[in-house]
Scaffold this motif. Structure first.
Motif, PDB file in Angstrom:
ATOM      1  N   SER A  75      22.296 -36.208  -7.011  1.00 47.05           N
ATOM      2  CA  SER A  75      23.331 -36.105  -5.978  1.00 47.05           C
ATOM      3  C   SER A  75      23.249 -37.354  -5.103  1.00 47.05           C
ATOM      4  O   SER A  75      22.196 -37.993  -5.032  1.00 47.05           O
ATOM      5  N   GLY A  76      24.316 -37.685  -4.470  1.00 43.44           N
ATOM      6  CA  GLY A  76      24.329 -38.881  -3.622  1.00 43.44           C
ATOM      7  C   GLY A  76      23.572 -38.637  -2.323  1.00 43.44           C
ATOM      8  O   GLY A  76      23.091 -37.544  -2.085  1.00 43.44           O
ATOM      9  N   PHE A  77      23.425 -39.698  -1.538  1.00 44.97           N
ATOM     10  CA  PHE A  77      22.793 -39.516  -0.221  1.00 44.97           C
ATOM     11  C   PHE A  77      23.520 -40.346   0.815  1.00 44.97           C
ATOM     12  O   PHE A  77      24.197 -41.322   0.495  1.00 44.97           O
ATOM     13  N   GLU A  78      23.390 -39.896   2.069  1.00 43.02           N
ATOM     14  CA  GLU A  78      23.973 -40.625   3.196  1.00 43.02           C
ATOM     15  C   GLU A  78      22.920 -41.628   3.681  1.00 43.02           C
ATOM     16  O   GLU A  78      21.755 -41.540   3.325  1.00 43.02           O
ATOM     17  N   GLY A  79      23.337 -42.539   4.502  1.00 43.58           N
ATOM     18  CA  GLY A  79      22.365 -43.439   5.126  1.00 43.58           C
ATOM     19  C   GLY A  79      22.187 -44.725   4.349  1.00 43.58           C
ATOM     20  O   GLY A  79      23.016 -45.085   3.512  1.00 43.58           O
ATOM     21  N   GLU A  80      21.062 -45.387   4.623  1.00 39.89           N
ATOM     22  CA  GLU A  80      20.866 -46.739   4.098  1.00 39.89           C
ATOM     23  C   GLU A  80      20.764 -46.771   2.579  1.00 39.89           C
ATOM     24  O   GLU A  80      20.038 -45.979   1.974  1.00 39.89           O
ATOM     25  N   LYS A  81      21.481 -47.713   1.992  1.00 45.09           N
ATOM     26  CA  LYS A  81      21.443 -47.855   0.534  1.00 45.09           C
ATOM     27  C   LYS A  81      20.192 -48.608   0.113  1.00 45.09           C
ATOM     28  O   LYS A  81      19.577 -49.276   0.940  1.00 45.09           O
ATOM     29  N   ILE A  82      19.822 -48.481  -1.155  1.00 49.29           N
ATOM     30  CA  ILE A  82      18.592 -49.141  -1.617  1.00 49.29           C
ATOM     31  C   ILE A  82      18.990 -50.464  -2.292  1.00 49.29           C
ATOM     32  O   ILE A  82      19.427 -50.497  -3.444  1.00 49.29           O
ATOM     33  N   LYS A  83      18.826 -51.529  -1.503  1.00 49.93           N
ATOM     34  CA  LYS A  83      19.427 -52.806  -1.888  1.00 49.93           C
ATOM     35  C   LYS A  83      18.889 -53.347  -3.210  1.00 49.93           C
ATOM     36  O   LYS A  83      19.655 -53.833  -4.044  1.00 49.93           O
TER      37      LYS A  83
END
Ligand code: HEM
Ligand code: HEM
Length: 175
Positions: free
Chosen positions: A121-129
């Motif tokens: 599932s997706g997540f909110e907040g900072e993406k993992i660059k």
């Protein structure tokens, strides 16, 4: 159902080889439509299949690798070290190319549900660059390199058939 033996690949190996070859041809069409035919009806037809089919190919290569390892001693021996290295490289591409795309999908916080299957599932907040960068820098490029190596593989198989001094290996996988 025939098993693998020293002179030919068996039923399961052939179904995996030719089944994945057909799916990869489709994957090539969706990639090419995305690259060359953006915003056309052809892209609209092919592109939605790219992610789910790419995921299916990743699942299939796991099964194929396990099958190959189990049957390694029974299979036709590679003609040369280069042929063995070529086949290993094909396995490498079959793993790395879809894995990089999945990594990017995950790192971007986007949910992934191929064929309605909740893989993550997706997540909110900072993406993992670093995940996004790896996918963006290498997925497409290695994908094209993979298709080029496949063309090399097919050329070698056909070359072995028509060069008198070489052993025809096509009957190992076909006939
Ligand atoms: C489309 C993608 C293709 C991929 C990824 C692929 C990959 C492979 C791999 C990894 C092997 C080693 C056996 C195994 O572990 O399955 C193999 C064997 C073989 N492939 Fe393909 N292949 C493809 C298409 C083709 C095509 C179109 C042909 C026919 C011209 C072909 C002819 C053969 C032959 C004859 C062998 C047996 C070679 C030997 O044992 O020396 N392949 N292929
Ligand atoms: C064996 C499996 C796969 C192959 C051979 C493959 C191949 C390719 C190729 C050659 C491109 C470049 C097309 C272009 O430049 O427009 C591409 C793009 C793309 N692929 Fe895949 N792919 C595979 C699996 C996946 C999977 C599993 C996903 C998603 C989870 C995915 C998502 C994407 C996306 C979003 C793009 C467009 C952005 C980019 O160029 O990186 N692919 N793929």
């Amino acid at each position: 159902m025939t098993p693998d033996n020293q002179s030919r690949y068996g039923t399961v190996s052939r179904v995996l080889h030719w089944g994945m070859a057909v799916l990869l041809l489709w994957q090539l069409m969706s990639s090419a439509a995305h690259y060359f035919l953006e915003d056309t009806a052809i892209e609209a037809f092919f592109w939605p299949t790219h992610k789910p089919l790419g995921f299916l190919l990743l699942v299939l290569v796991f099964i194929r690798l396990i099958w190959a390892v189990i049957n390694l001693a029974k299979r036709p021996p590679s003609l040369t070290k280069a042929a063995a290295a070529g086949h290993l490289a094909l396995y490498g591409f079959m793993f790395i190319v879809p894995s990089l795309a999945l990594l990017r999908q995950y790192g971007a916080g986007r949910a992934f549900e191929p064929f309605g299957l909740p893989v993550f599932s997706g997540f909110e907040g900072e993406k993992i660059k670093w995940m996004i960068d790896l996918g963006s820098d290498f997925h497409g490029e290695l994908g094209w390199a993979f298709f080029a190596v496949i063309i090399g593989h097919i050329s070698m198989a056909v070359w072995h058939k028509f060069k008198d001094t070489e052993q025809d290996v096509l009957p190992r996988m076909y006939k």
